[in-house]
Enzyme design. Structure first.
Site, PDB file in Angstrom:
ATOM      1  N   ASP A 151       0.823  -1.199   0.000  1.00  0.00           N
ATOM      2  CA  ASP A 151       0.000   0.000   0.000  1.00  0.00           C
ATOM      3  C   ASP A 151       0.864   1.258   0.000  1.00  0.00           C
ATOM      4  O   ASP A 151       1.844   1.340   0.738  1.00  0.00           O
ATOM      5  CB  ASP A 151      -0.869  -0.048   1.269  1.00  0.00           C
ATOM      6  CG  ASP A 151      -1.853   1.096   1.350  1.00  0.00           C
ATOM      7  OD1 ASP A 151      -2.789   1.114   0.553  1.00  0.00           O
ATOM      8  OD2 ASP A 151      -1.673   1.975   2.206  1.00  0.00           O
ATOM      9  N   GLU A 203       0.735  -0.499  -4.852  1.00  0.00           N
ATOM     10  CA  GLU A 203      -0.162   0.620  -5.046  1.00  0.00           C
ATOM     11  C   GLU A 203       0.650   1.903  -4.980  1.00  0.00           C
ATOM     12  O   GLU A 203       1.337   2.156  -4.000  1.00  0.00           O
ATOM     13  CB  GLU A 203      -1.230   0.685  -3.960  1.00  0.00           C
ATOM     14  CG  GLU A 203      -2.146   1.871  -4.190  1.00  0.00           C
ATOM     15  CD  GLU A 203      -2.798   2.437  -2.938  1.00  0.00           C
ATOM     16  OE1 GLU A 203      -4.009   2.647  -2.945  1.00  0.00           O
ATOM     17  OE2 GLU A 203      -2.077   2.699  -1.956  1.00  0.00           O
TER      18      GLU A 203
HETATM   19  C1  LIG Z   1      -1.844   6.279  -1.179  1.00  0.00           C
HETATM   20  C2  LIG Z   1      -2.420   6.039   0.174  1.00  0.00           C
HETATM   21  O1  LIG Z   1      -3.200   6.834   0.599  1.00  0.00           O
HETATM   22  N1  LIG Z   1      -2.015   4.940   0.833  1.00  0.00           N
HETATM   23  C3  LIG Z   1      -2.427   4.486   2.123  1.00  0.00           C
HETATM   24  C4  LIG Z   1      -1.547   5.001   3.263  1.00  0.00           C
HETATM   25  O2  LIG Z   1      -2.285   5.097   4.409  1.00  0.00           O
HETATM   26  C5  LIG Z   1      -3.566   5.675   4.321  1.00  0.00           C
HETATM   27  C6  LIG Z   1      -4.112   5.882   5.657  1.00  0.00           C
HETATM   28  O3  LIG Z   1      -4.107   4.693   6.388  1.00  0.00           O
HETATM   29  C7  LIG Z   1      -4.447   4.784   3.496  1.00  0.00           C
HETATM   30  O4  LIG Z   1      -5.766   5.285   3.419  1.00  0.00           O
HETATM   31  C8  LIG Z   1      -3.902   4.750   2.151  1.00  0.00           C
HETATM   32  O5  LIG Z   1      -4.561   3.782   1.368  1.00  0.00           O
END
Ligand SMILES: CC(=O)N[C@H]1CO[C@H](CO)[C@@H](O)[C@@H]1O
Ligand SMILES: *[C@@H]1O[C@H](CO)[C@@H](O)[C@H](O)[C@H]1NC(C)=O
Ligand SMILES: *[C@@H]1O[C@H](CO)[C@@H](O)[C@H](O)[C@H]1NC(C)=O
Ligand SMILES: *[C@@H]1O[C@H](CO)[C@@H](O)[C@H](O)[C@H]1NC(C)=O
Ligand SMILES: *[C@@H]1O[C@H](CO)[C@@H](O)[C@H](O)[C@H]1NC(C)=O
Ligand SMILES: *[C@@H]1O[C@H](CO)[C@@H](O)[C@H](O)[C@H]1NC(C)=O
Ligand SMILES: CC(=O)N[C@H]1CO[C@H](CO)[C@@H](O)[C@@H]1O
Length: 589
Positions: A236, A304
């Protein structure tokens, strides 16, 4: 190139160019990877665990629920799934705020349930990928609690800074960085009397990856889940992991005067830092090593990162050729195209990825996810079959968000009181509706019984979309034609060699219609034609193909006037609004 030939080539090269043994091993690993290419044509199905199947009646989906539905994947033709976070979390951001990376969130089940899920999946030939959230931990994580208390070994687990105090005695954060959710990215901690960096909510402190102990801890967590049998990780927000070591101010973007808005800055010091790439390369090595040492399928990594195309491509492989992830997600169908896009827009965006992708890598196409409206809501309900045809006949990997095989729709009319997505709650009872991600996260629609068969509880964590009475799996299984049946045929169809290995050409036949062609000598041609307009279109594909007298319709959509097996004349193919057709020419298995 055959495996044996490759090995001989590698060995010969090794002898004559005096490669070191480790270089040779590395080369062989790469050859081995070519061979173990299970993931290269895979359809990855994204399960949002909270919404897939509830097994204990608490109105929340869980691991045992998923296990009970694994046969569904076998029936559908899915052999790999990826799960949104299932780890222990205070749920400020539905699992993207992790408080224990090694424990299962109790409402989802236990480690024993997880092991059962993996064992059952394995027996059914389904691989499981976990979501790994390295960008921060929860402020409830024991590391953060220890770091606040400056416990030896944990002092530098997070990014702590003093900031400054003005002459008037006001505290000023160390720099101008802004959180993704607006306002300073720095949060003052009274106990430690320092600021910590948090690019998301204040409950999500950013980890300090420059501390080798943090890196080691994360490696250990990956190994821990690999040992439990996962086939890899979806990582992520990988481009948010590192920030500029000197903490330099980011320049103003000039696009907004609201200095609390993240859009007010150009994020050159908080995103896509060189170390983000190095970290991905390090994890790639870890996964490759693990696969080599433990046998079984190659463990893979998908990333991602919502980033610029060229920055994104370096996550496949950097300019020096160092290997990164198997693939960074391609979000083009979500971020670049919509219901108003022309045939040229589609062709341009598809080609763009293929043109910039480093040679020898595998393309991927994400049609939907938990952060964006569903296909039926982005492209229109009529376009569901056409978009699945597109997804399944493009070269490389396809990614399906749960429910898209049924054409599930966003449930936008969730009341403010029932809204649980934090950014939507924060937006207030007027603006929440179009910000909320709840509409695309409602329970899976299995049948027309209570709570759509998702739960025995009439009340579920998010309301079921009321259209479940008509739109559900059971109804689609009973119907002669349905989105699900189209999806199922496409998955069978995908196994054809021409769709796995065939060459690829795309062409806009008009402003409204485009076609994809896959060809493999001796295995025939597959043609996908899509009308992206709301009017009937007639096209002539004679110039685009070689064997014009042998067009046979292989897959047609739910409301098509055409039928499977029908012969078509290349000069006059009619397409209804948003219709897609998959056509074969002399295809062999
Ligand atoms: C790109 C992004 O927002 N990645 C993650 C990082 O953390 C946040 C908050 O927990 C997530 O919502 C995101 O998906
Ligand atoms: C049913 O779900 C609601 C939440 O939607 C929950 O409050 C309630 O406890 C659940 N009932 C049972 C029997 O678990
Ligand atoms: C931060 O503040 C503390 C206490 O005021 C001080 O001891 C420390 O030296 C400061 N650190 C830096 C890097 O300035
Ligand atoms: C992978 O294995 C190689 C060769 O044994 C070793 O040099 C490297 O440190 C390992 N990397 C990781 C991340 O485990
Ligand atoms: C598509 O066009 C219509 C009409 O101009 C507009 O209302 C709608 O917002 C557009 N959709 C998108 C996703 O841009
Ligand atoms: C097709 O779309 C155009 C532009 O959005 C719109 O003006 C027109 O009314 C639509 N036609 C039909 C038949 O829906
Ligand atoms: C706008 C447009 O090109 N319309 C054409 C769509 O195709 C039908 C035949 O299938 C023609 O009659 C229309 O002129």
């Amino acid at each position: 190139m055959g495996l044996r030939w490759c090995l001989i080539f590698g060995l010969t090269l090794g002898l004559f160019t005096s490669w070191t043994l480790s270089e040779l091993i590395k080369h062989q690993q790469r050859v081995q990877e070519e061979f173990n290419n299970w993931w290269r044509h895979e359809v990855f199905y994204q399960i949002y665990p909270r919404s897939f199947q509830d097994s204990n009646g608490d109105g929340i989906g869980d691991l045992n629920g998923i296990t009970s539905r694994l046969q569904y994947f076998v029936d559908t033709g899915i052999t790999a799934v990826w799960l949104n976070p299932i780890f222990q979390s205070p749920m400020a951001d539905f699992g993207y705020d992790i408080s224990d990376y090694r424990a299962i969130q109790p409402e989802y089940g236990t480690l024993a349930d997880f092991d059962q899920l993996i064992a059952t999946a394995k027996a059914l030939g389904i691989k499981v990928i976990l979501d790994f959230v390295p960008n921060h931990s929860s402020d409830k994580h024991e590391w953060f609690i220890k770091s606040v208390a400056r416990e030896p070994g944990y002092e530098d687990f997070y990014i702590w800074e003093n900031g400054t105090v003005t002459e008037d005695g006001d505290r000023v954060p160390p720099n101008n960085w802004i959180s993704v959710f607006s306002g300073s990215a720095w949060e003052w901690n009274e106990e430690r009397e320092q600021y910590y960096l948090r690019q998301f909510t204040k409950g999500q402190p950013d980890l300090n990856y420059r501390n080798p102990a943090v890196l080691q801890a994360m490696d250990d967590i990956l190994i821990y889940w690999l040992n439990r049998g996962v086939a890899g990780f979806r990582i992520d927000a990988v481009n948010y992991i590192y920030e500029d070591e000197e903490l330099r101010d980011e320049p103003l973007s000039g696009t907004t005067s609201d200095l609390n808005s993240p859009d007010s800055l150009e994020h050159i010091y908080t995103r896509n830092q060189p170390e983000d790439y190095t970290l991905v390369q390090h994890w790639r090595q870890l996964l490759d090593n693990y696969s080599a040492n433990n046998g079984g399928p190659l463990r893979i990594m998908m990333l991602e990162a919502y980033a610029d195309l060229k920055l994104l491509m370096d996550y496949y492989e950097d300019p020096q050729g160092v290997q990164g992830a198997q693939f960074p997600f391609n979000f083009g169908f979500i971020t670049e195209l919509n219901e108003n896009s022309t045939a040229q827009d589609f062709v341009f965006n598809i080609e763009k990825w293929l043109i910039y992708m480093p040679v020898g890598h595998t393309a991927n196409w994400v049609m939907g996810n938990h952060d964006n409206p569903r296909v039926a809501s982005r492209y229109g309900a009529k376009a569901v079959d056409a978009m699945n045809m597109l997804l399944m006949t493009l070269p490389g990997i396809a990614i399906t968000y749960y429910g898209e095989e049924l054409g599930m729709e966003d449930y936008r009319d969730i009341s403010y009181e029932q809204t649980v997505d934090q950014p939507a709650c924060d937006a207030g009872d007027v603006d929440y509706k179009w910000i909320s991600r709840d509409p695309e996260r409602t329970p899976m629609q299995w049948n027309d019984e209570k709570s759509a068969g998702f739960s025995s509880n009439a009340s579920t964590w998010l309301p079921v979309n009321p259209n479940y009475q008509e739109l559900n799996l059971r109804a689609q299984l009973r119907a002669t034609r349905s989105h699900y049946k189209v999806y199922q045929s496409l998955l069978k169809f995908r196994k054809l060699r021409v769709l796995q290995e065939g060459s690829f050409t795309a062409k806009a036949l008009s402003r409204q219609v485009f076609a994809l062609k896959r060809e493999l000598k001796g295995y025939g041609t597959v043609l996908t034609i899509i009308n992206v307009s709301n009017r009937t279109q007639q096209v002539d594909v004679s110039d685009f193909i070689h064997l014009p007298n042998r067009l046979t319709l292989a897959v047609v959509g739910v409301s098509s006037q055409h039928r499977e097996g029908e012969r078509l004349k290349p000069a006059e193919i009619n397409l209804a609004p948003y219709e897609g057709l998959v056509i074969t020419l002399k295809v062999h298995k």
